[in-house]
Write a protein that holds these residues in place. Structure first.
Motif, PDB file in Angstrom:
ATOM      1  N   ASN A 293     -19.259  33.249 -30.553  1.00  0.00           N
ATOM      2  CA  ASN A 293     -18.069  33.140 -30.250  1.00  0.00           C
ATOM      3  C   ASN A 293     -17.292  34.304 -30.136  1.00  0.00           C
ATOM      4  O   ASN A 293     -16.295  34.606 -29.318  1.00  0.00           O
ATOM      5  CB  ASN A 293     -17.312  31.954 -31.237  1.00  0.00           C
ATOM      6  CG  ASN A 293     -15.762  31.526 -30.585  1.00  0.00           C
ATOM      7  OD1 ASN A 293     -15.862  31.306 -29.361  1.00  0.00           O
ATOM      8  ND2 ASN A 293     -15.044  31.671 -31.447  1.00  0.00           N
ATOM      9  N   SER A 296     -17.963  36.346 -27.277  1.00  0.00           N
ATOM     10  CA  SER A 296     -17.309  35.966 -26.298  1.00  0.00           C
ATOM     11  C   SER A 296     -15.773  36.263 -26.494  1.00  0.00           C
ATOM     12  O   SER A 296     -15.081  36.842 -25.442  1.00  0.00           O
ATOM     13  CB  SER A 296     -17.180  34.139 -26.308  1.00  0.00           C
ATOM     14  OG  SER A 296     -16.417  33.683 -25.374  1.00  0.00           O
ATOM     15  N   ASP A 356     -21.825  29.988 -17.651  1.00  0.00           N
ATOM     16  CA  ASP A 356     -21.259  28.680 -17.343  1.00  0.00           C
ATOM     17  C   ASP A 356     -21.862  28.015 -16.728  1.00  0.00           C
ATOM     18  O   ASP A 356     -22.130  26.672 -16.665  1.00  0.00           O
ATOM     19  CB  ASP A 356     -19.968  28.902 -16.691  1.00  0.00           C
ATOM     20  CG  ASP A 356     -18.635  29.343 -17.670  1.00  0.00           C
ATOM     21  OD1 ASP A 356     -18.892  29.377 -18.989  1.00  0.00           O
ATOM     22  OD2 ASP A 356     -17.700  30.054 -17.052  1.00  0.00           O
ATOM     23  N   ASN A 359     -24.758  26.485 -18.874  1.00  0.00           N
ATOM     24  CA  ASN A 359     -24.299  25.446 -19.760  1.00  0.00           C
ATOM     25  C   ASN A 359     -24.224  24.125 -18.675  1.00  0.00           C
ATOM     26  O   ASN A 359     -24.364  23.053 -19.323  1.00  0.00           O
ATOM     27  CB  ASN A 359     -22.948  25.833 -20.463  1.00  0.00           C
ATOM     28  CG  ASN A 359     -22.349  25.005 -21.458  1.00  0.00           C
ATOM     29  OD1 ASN A 359     -23.505  24.763 -22.264  1.00  0.00           O
ATOM     30  ND2 ASN A 359     -21.131  24.500 -21.500  1.00  0.00           N
ATOM     31  N   TRP A 371     -22.678  24.908 -26.046  1.00  0.00           N
ATOM     32  CA  TRP A 371     -21.885  26.003 -26.314  1.00  0.00           C
ATOM     33  C   TRP A 371     -21.125  25.778 -27.760  1.00  0.00           C
ATOM     34  O   TRP A 371     -21.015  26.663 -28.610  1.00  0.00           O
ATOM     35  CB  TRP A 371     -20.859  26.480 -25.187  1.00  0.00           C
ATOM     36  CG  TRP A 371     -19.846  27.475 -25.869  1.00  0.00           C
ATOM     37  CD1 TRP A 371     -18.422  27.265 -26.059  1.00  0.00           C
ATOM     38  CD2 TRP A 371     -20.250  29.040 -26.045  1.00  0.00           C
ATOM     39  NE1 TRP A 371     -18.135  28.465 -26.473  1.00  0.00           N
ATOM     40  CE2 TRP A 371     -19.081  29.272 -26.446  1.00  0.00           C
ATOM     41  CE3 TRP A 371     -21.330  29.461 -26.039  1.00  0.00           C
ATOM     42  CZ2 TRP A 371     -18.986  30.392 -26.794  1.00  0.00           C
ATOM     43  CZ3 TRP A 371     -21.193  30.641 -26.658  1.00  0.00           C
ATOM     44  CH2 TRP A 371     -20.224  31.357 -27.128  1.00  0.00           C
ATOM     45  N   GLN A 375     -21.816  28.542 -30.246  1.00  0.00           N
ATOM     46  CA  GLN A 375     -20.751  29.536 -30.551  1.00  0.00           C
ATOM     47  C   GLN A 375     -20.865  30.031 -32.099  1.00  0.00           C
ATOM     48  O   GLN A 375     -20.194  30.969 -32.500  1.00  0.00           O
ATOM     49  CB  GLN A 375     -19.563  29.230 -30.064  1.00  0.00           C
ATOM     50  CG  GLN A 375     -18.857  27.918 -30.691  1.00  0.00           C
ATOM     51  CD  GLN A 375     -17.590  27.658 -30.014  1.00  0.00           C
ATOM     52  OE1 GLN A 375     -16.995  28.275 -29.647  1.00  0.00           O
ATOM     53  NE2 GLN A 375     -17.220  26.212 -30.431  1.00  0.00           N
TER      54      GLN A 375
END
Length: 536
Positions: A293, A296, A356, A359, A371, A375
């Motif tokens: 995370n 990200s 994405d 996922n 996720w 994360q």
């Protein structure tokens, strides 16, 4: 070349052990050199002419093809040995394949780069197989074999796909699901057979038959597809024969199912003994504190910084152009940095979208939104998860599955009553195995420490398609000679009692010759090259 040319049955005159059927296992150059030593010893004691069946896989196919081609050319075994051993010592197949990976491709070509096709071109060089075709093997009258089978595995139905020459006119080339007509097989390049048989997963991509094989101008791909029929229109992916049977034994059992007399199987096998097929990689000493995370958010931060930087540089560059102060140096101050920062921003957006997509695919296939859980993992934890999956999958395909298939094949051989007392396993590690009963009854059979060390060193050779130095070849070739001598003696002692003990018995002469050779091997410090010349 006639399509219906059928090789003659081998002569019924054989040596003291009768007809032999020889299988050469896979294992890269470790296999190629070990099997060459096996052939050399069989030639030296006069047993090589008794081989009526040959089945090869992967690295064994390289040696098998080279031996067969030498017979087509009328070479003596010493001539074959000299040229082929020199080839193995000097040729790094992977290095040469990488060098030619993208050569001879037009800029508008739709052919993808293929390492296995490039390797096939290495095998097709004049110093090995050249542009020879399988039709030479199918139609040759000088070969002594009843059966010659070069094995690969087709990935549509998961069966062995055999490039085969047989004295049986009803023999199937390919397999029952994908039959290979002799009219097409005769045009197949031998180098492509070698590549298909040695196309091991992970190292190579599949070799697609017939689309990625090399066809002559006289018989182009279109002609092959026409004769093969619609079943091959989409291409048949071929890979290493060891995936189906790394010893090549199954093909011999099939080929000699109804043969009389039943040949004695000699299985030359470089599979290694692995007490531990897989060890879990050690975890990092620290978990780290940066989570996925966090990565990200750092990615978003980098994106906005890159975007703002690109906008500022563009704005400043436009201002200089309007004021008429733009100079050559401004190209490096504004234009290049602006393009670079804009590219970074675009790359970050593209990467985020691909994540994405992954996922979304997981949610669609497994109804899982991964996720929220991922994360919270640190970067080191996530990397370790990937490493564990990758290494365990590699061990599964290269060791666990191979061991299981090998066990099934050997069980079939040892349960077949036709081959009772007619099977020999020429295992690369045979000299390292302690056999108390055999060594107690025949103390002279016990390998000396130097032979045990030789076998251990040979067993530890990696599965590659190159040698880093000539000593690796010498170790493997010498191990092949010494091991098959030991295996032949052990076979006679255990399964032919009353046939070798005194002069006049059918196996006496062979036994005495083998025992003399074994004494030479067991004399420490004497290498096979100096011990005796190759028999003519």
């Amino acid at each position: 070349m006639s399509d219906d040319s059928t090789p003659p049955a081998a002569s019924g005159h054989h040596g003291p052990l009768g007809p032999l059927a020889l299988s050469l296992s896979g294992g890269g150059y470790r296999a190629a050199a070990f099997h060459l030593g096996t052939l050399r010893f069989l030639d030296g004691v006069g047993l090589l002419p008794d081989v009526v069946g040959l089945s090869t896989v992967s690295g064994g196919t390289l040696t098998g093809l080279a031996w067969v081609v030498s017979q087509l050319d009328g070479k003596t075994f010493p001539e074959f040995y000299e040229s082929y051993s020199a080839y193995l010592k000097r040729t790094n197949v992977i290095a040469e394949a990488l060098a030619g990976l993208t050569s001879d491709r037009e800029h508008d070509s739709h052919n993808w780069a293929s390492l296995i096709r490039s390797a096939a071109d290495v095998y097709a060089l004049p110093d090995f197989l050249g542009d020879r075709r399988f039709g030479e093997v199918l139609g040759a009258r000088g070969l002594r074999f009843q059966e010659v089978i070069f094995n690969s595995t087709e990935f549509h139905t998961g069966l062995d796909f055999r490039f085969r020459r047989s004295s049986d006119p009803g023999a199937i080339l390919g397999n029952s699901n994908y039959k290979l007509p002799a009219s097409v097989a005769q045009h197949v390049r031998l180098a492509d057979v070698a590549a298909a048989s040695s196309c091991f997963p992970g190292g190579f991509e599949p070799l697609v038959f017939p689309q990625q094989f090399h066809w002559s101008r006289e018989f182009p791909l279109e002609s092959a597809l026409k004769e093969l029929g619609p079943g091959f229109d989409g291409g048949l992916p071929l890979m290493d024969g060891g995936i189906y049977d790394n010893q090549g034994v199954d093909s011999l059992l099939m080929a000699f199912e109804n043969s009389r007399p039943t040949p004695t199987l000699l299985i030359s096998d470089v599979s290694t003994q692995e007490t531990r097929m897989y060890d879990v990689p050690e975890n990092p000493t620290k978990r780290g504190w940066v989570t996925l995370n966090g990565v990200s958010w750092m990615g978003w931060g980098l994106f906005f910084l890159a975007l703002v930087s690109a906008v500022c540089l563009a704005w400043r560059g436009v201002e200089d152009v309007r004021e008429g102060t733009w100079g050559p140096a401004d190209t490096f101050l504004y234009l290049f940095p602006g393009v670079l920062t804009a590219a970074v921003a675009v790359a970050l957006v593209w990467g985020r979208r691909r994540l994405d997509d992954v996922n979304a695919l997981l949610r669609k296939q497994m109804d899982i939104n991964a996720w929220p859980s991922f994360q919270k993992l640190t970067v080191l934890e996530f990397v370790q998860m990937l490493v564990l999956r990758g290494t365990s999958l590699l061990a599964l395909t290269s060791s666990v599955f191979m061991k299981r298939v090998r066990g099934l094949i050997y069980s079939r051989v040892y349960q077949d009553p036709r081959f009772k007392d007619r099977r020999m396993s020429n295992l690369i590690y045979a000299l390292t195995v302690n056999r108390p009963q055999l060594f107690s009854e025949h103390p002279w059979m016990k390998p000396g420490p130097h032979l045990v060390a030789l076998a251990q060193q040979a067993s530890q050779m990696p599965t590659t398609l190159w040698f880093t130095d000539a000593s690796q070849f010498t170790t493997l070739e010498s191990a092949g000679e010494a091991t098959v001598c030991f295996v032949l003696l052990r076979h006679i002692l255990q399964h032919h009692k009353g046939q070798y003990e005194s002069e006049g018995l059918p196996l006496h002469g062979l036994f005495q010759r083998l025992r003399k050779e074994w004494a030479g091997f067991n004399q420490e410090g004497r290498q096979s090259e100096a011990r005796r010349p190759v028999a003519a």
